[in-house]
Design a protein around this motif. Sequence first.
Motif, PDB file in Angstrom:
ATOM      1  N   GLU A 182      -2.526  -8.137 -10.486  1.00 30.66           N
ATOM      2  CA  GLU A 182      -3.417  -8.484  -9.375  1.00 30.66           C
ATOM      3  C   GLU A 182      -4.296  -9.681  -9.702  1.00 30.66           C
ATOM      4  OE1 GLU A 182      -6.348  -6.284  -6.170  1.00 30.66           O
ATOM      5  OE2 GLU A 182      -5.790  -5.195  -7.980  1.00 30.66           O
ATOM      6  N   LYS A 183      -4.745  -9.785 -10.924  1.00 28.22           N
ATOM      7  CA  LYS A 183      -5.595 -10.905 -11.339  1.00 28.22           C
ATOM      8  C   LYS A 183      -4.897 -12.243 -11.079  1.00 28.22           C
ATOM      9  CE  LYS A 183      -7.885 -12.734 -15.477  1.00 28.22           C
ATOM     10  NZ  LYS A 183      -7.303 -14.017 -15.703  1.00 28.22           N
ATOM     11  N   ILE A 184      -3.638 -12.340 -11.457  1.00 25.17           N
ATOM     12  CA  ILE A 184      -2.880 -13.581 -11.258  1.00 25.17           C
ATOM     13  C   ILE A 184      -2.727 -13.876  -9.770  1.00 25.17           C
ATOM     14  CG2 ILE A 184      -0.656 -14.715 -11.619  1.00 25.17           C
ATOM     15  CD1 ILE A 184      -2.309 -14.436 -14.179  1.00 25.17           C
ATOM     16  N   ALA A 185      -2.444 -12.851  -8.963  1.00 23.13           N
ATOM     17  CA  ALA A 185      -2.304 -13.049  -7.513  1.00 23.13           C
ATOM     18  C   ALA A 185      -3.590 -13.617  -6.915  1.00 23.13           C
ATOM     19  CB  ALA A 185      -1.925 -11.738  -6.838  1.00 23.13           C
ATOM     20  N   LEU A 186      -4.725 -13.055  -7.317  1.00 23.60           N
ATOM     21  CA  LEU A 186      -6.014 -13.540  -6.817  1.00 23.60           C
ATOM     22  C   LEU A 186      -6.291 -14.964  -7.276  1.00 23.60           C
ATOM     23  CD1 LEU A 186      -8.034 -10.276  -7.378  1.00 23.60           C
ATOM     24  CD2 LEU A 186      -7.635 -11.368  -5.161  1.00 23.60           C
ATOM     25  N   GLU A 187      -6.009 -15.254  -8.539  1.00 22.81           N
ATOM     26  CA  GLU A 187      -6.235 -16.604  -9.058  1.00 22.81           C
ATOM     27  C   GLU A 187      -5.346 -17.631  -8.352  1.00 22.81           C
ATOM     28  OE1 GLU A 187      -5.571 -16.121 -13.250  1.00 22.81           O
ATOM     29  OE2 GLU A 187      -7.656 -15.574 -13.625  1.00 22.81           O
ATOM     30  N   ALA A 188      -4.182 -17.192  -7.894  1.00 25.20           N
ATOM     31  CA  ALA A 188      -3.273 -18.092  -7.184  1.00 25.20           C
ATOM     32  C   ALA A 188      -3.669 -18.270  -5.722  1.00 25.20           C
ATOM     33  CB  ALA A 188      -1.834 -17.576  -7.287  1.00 25.20           C
ATOM     34  N   GLY A 189      -4.729 -17.576  -5.284  1.00 28.32           N
ATOM     35  CA  GLY A 189      -5.227 -17.757  -3.919  1.00 28.32           C
ATOM     36  C   GLY A 189      -4.704 -16.763  -2.903  1.00 28.32           C
ATOM     37  N   TYR A 190      -4.148 -15.656  -3.357  1.00 23.15           N
ATOM     38  CA  TYR A 190      -3.621 -14.635  -2.458  1.00 23.15           C
ATOM     39  C   TYR A 190      -4.663 -13.538  -2.246  1.00 23.15           C
ATOM     40  CZ  TYR A 190       1.022 -16.694  -2.825  1.00 23.15           C
ATOM     41  OH  TYR A 190       2.082 -17.556  -2.758  1.00 23.15           O
ATOM     42  N   ARG A 191      -4.495 -12.767  -1.179  1.00 16.87           N
ATOM     43  CA  ARG A 191      -5.395 -11.664  -0.874  1.00 16.87           C
ATOM     44  C   ARG A 191      -4.597 -10.355  -0.827  1.00 16.87           C
ATOM     45  NH1 ARG A 191      -4.352  -9.361   3.835  1.00 16.87           N
ATOM     46  NH2 ARG A 191      -3.687 -10.567   5.617  1.00 16.87           N
ATOM     47  N   PRO A 192      -5.270  -9.204  -0.991  1.00 17.11           N
ATOM     48  CA  PRO A 192      -4.572  -7.918  -0.940  1.00 17.11           C
ATOM     49  C   PRO A 192      -4.004  -7.624   0.452  1.00 17.11           C
ATOM     50  CG  PRO A 192      -6.793  -7.657  -1.845  1.00 17.11           C
ATOM     51  CD  PRO A 192      -6.686  -9.046  -1.313  1.00 17.11           C
ATOM     52  N   CYS A 193      -2.895  -6.903   0.486  1.00 19.26           N
ATOM     53  CA  CYS A 193      -2.251  -6.486   1.732  1.00 19.26           C
ATOM     54  C   CYS A 193      -3.114  -5.440   2.430  1.00 19.26           C
ATOM     55  CB  CYS A 193      -0.872  -5.905   1.411  1.00 19.26           C
ATOM     56  SG  CYS A 193      -0.031  -5.171   2.833  1.00 19.26           S
ATOM     57  N   GLY A 194      -3.272  -5.577   3.730  1.00 19.91           N
ATOM     58  CA  GLY A 194      -4.067  -4.633   4.509  1.00 19.91           C
ATOM     59  C   GLY A 194      -3.359  -3.323   4.761  1.00 19.91           C
ATOM     60  N   ASN A 195      -2.069  -3.242   4.448  1.00 18.89           N
ATOM     61  CA  ASN A 195      -1.323  -2.017   4.675  1.00 18.89           C
ATOM     62  C   ASN A 195      -1.215  -1.185   3.397  1.00 18.89           C
ATOM     63  OD1 ASN A 195       0.272  -0.060   5.883  1.00 18.89           O
ATOM     64  ND2 ASN A 195       2.145  -1.195   5.602  1.00 18.89           N
ATOM     65  N   CYS A 196      -0.551  -1.710   2.400  1.00 18.07           N
ATOM     66  CA  CYS A 196      -0.287  -0.922   1.191  1.00 18.07           C
ATOM     67  C   CYS A 196      -1.464  -0.920   0.217  1.00 18.07           C
ATOM     68  CB  CYS A 196       0.983  -1.400   0.499  1.00 18.07           C
ATOM     69  SG  CYS A 196       0.867  -3.026  -0.271  1.00 18.07           S
ATOM     70  N   MET A 197      -2.416  -1.807   0.411  1.00 20.47           N
ATOM     71  CA  MET A 197      -3.598  -1.866  -0.457  1.00 20.47           C
ATOM     72  C   MET A 197      -4.868  -1.828   0.403  1.00 20.47           C
ATOM     73  SD  MET A 197      -2.359  -4.728  -3.228  1.00 20.47           S
ATOM     74  CE  MET A 197      -3.668  -4.330  -4.391  1.00 20.47           C
ATOM     75  N   ARG A 198      -4.900  -0.886   1.312  1.00 20.29           N
ATOM     76  CA  ARG A 198      -5.963  -0.829   2.329  1.00 20.29           C
ATOM     77  C   ARG A 198      -7.371  -0.811   1.712  1.00 20.29           C
ATOM     78  NH1 ARG A 198      -5.009   0.223   7.484  1.00 20.29           N
ATOM     79  NH2 ARG A 198      -3.026   1.119   6.882  1.00 20.29           N
ATOM     80  N   LYS A 199      -7.589   0.015   0.691  1.00 23.82           N
ATOM     81  CA  LYS A 199      -8.913   0.102   0.067  1.00 23.82           C
ATOM     82  C   LYS A 199      -9.313  -1.252  -0.535  1.00 23.82           C
ATOM     83  CE  LYS A 199     -11.387   2.378  -3.635  1.00 23.82           C
ATOM     84  NZ  LYS A 199     -11.167   2.715  -5.010  1.00 23.82           N
ATOM     85  N   GLN A 200      -8.403  -1.881  -1.276  1.00 24.08           N
ATOM     86  CA  GLN A 200      -8.684  -3.175  -1.889  1.00 24.08           C
ATOM     87  C   GLN A 200      -8.898  -4.244  -0.818  1.00 24.08           C
ATOM     88  OE1 GLN A 200      -6.238  -1.070  -2.644  1.00 24.08           O
ATOM     89  NE2 GLN A 200      -5.752  -1.102  -4.823  1.00 24.08           N
ATOM     90  N   TYR A 201      -8.103  -4.183   0.265  1.00 22.68           N
ATOM     91  CA  TYR A 201      -8.224  -5.149   1.359  1.00 22.68           C
ATOM     92  C   TYR A 201      -9.612  -5.066   2.001  1.00 22.68           C
ATOM     93  CZ  TYR A 201      -7.359  -7.328   5.910  1.00 22.68           C
ATOM     94  OH  TYR A 201      -7.429  -8.113   7.034  1.00 22.68           O
TER      95      TYR A 201
END
Length: 95
Positions: free
Chosen positions: A60-79
């Motif tokens: 997840e750290k790499i995804a965030l650093e690359a400018g992505y955001r959490p999915c609103g469906n499968c990662m609802r709490k994080q989103y």
Amino acid sequence: MKQYKLLGSDGKEYLSETPGESGGNSKLKIYGRLNCPSALSTIRRFPGSYEKSRVFFSDEKIALEAGYRPCGNCMRKQYKEYLADPQKYRDKFCL
């Protein structure tokens, strides 16, 4: 040995012997679980199309650093946490 294409924090692809822990969509800049119902449904409905935008991350750290955001469906709490304060959420991982 099998090689996997992953996206780094700089947004560039690299090869890894370890598969990614999460998948994403490069057009929408979203990442989520590999078994995300939304992603799997889209892949089934539009075969060959969605896969062109599919990217994978080691964590997840790499995804965030690359400018992505959490999915609103499968990662609802994080989103929801991300929506409340995107910078605070990124800072949890990217300090």
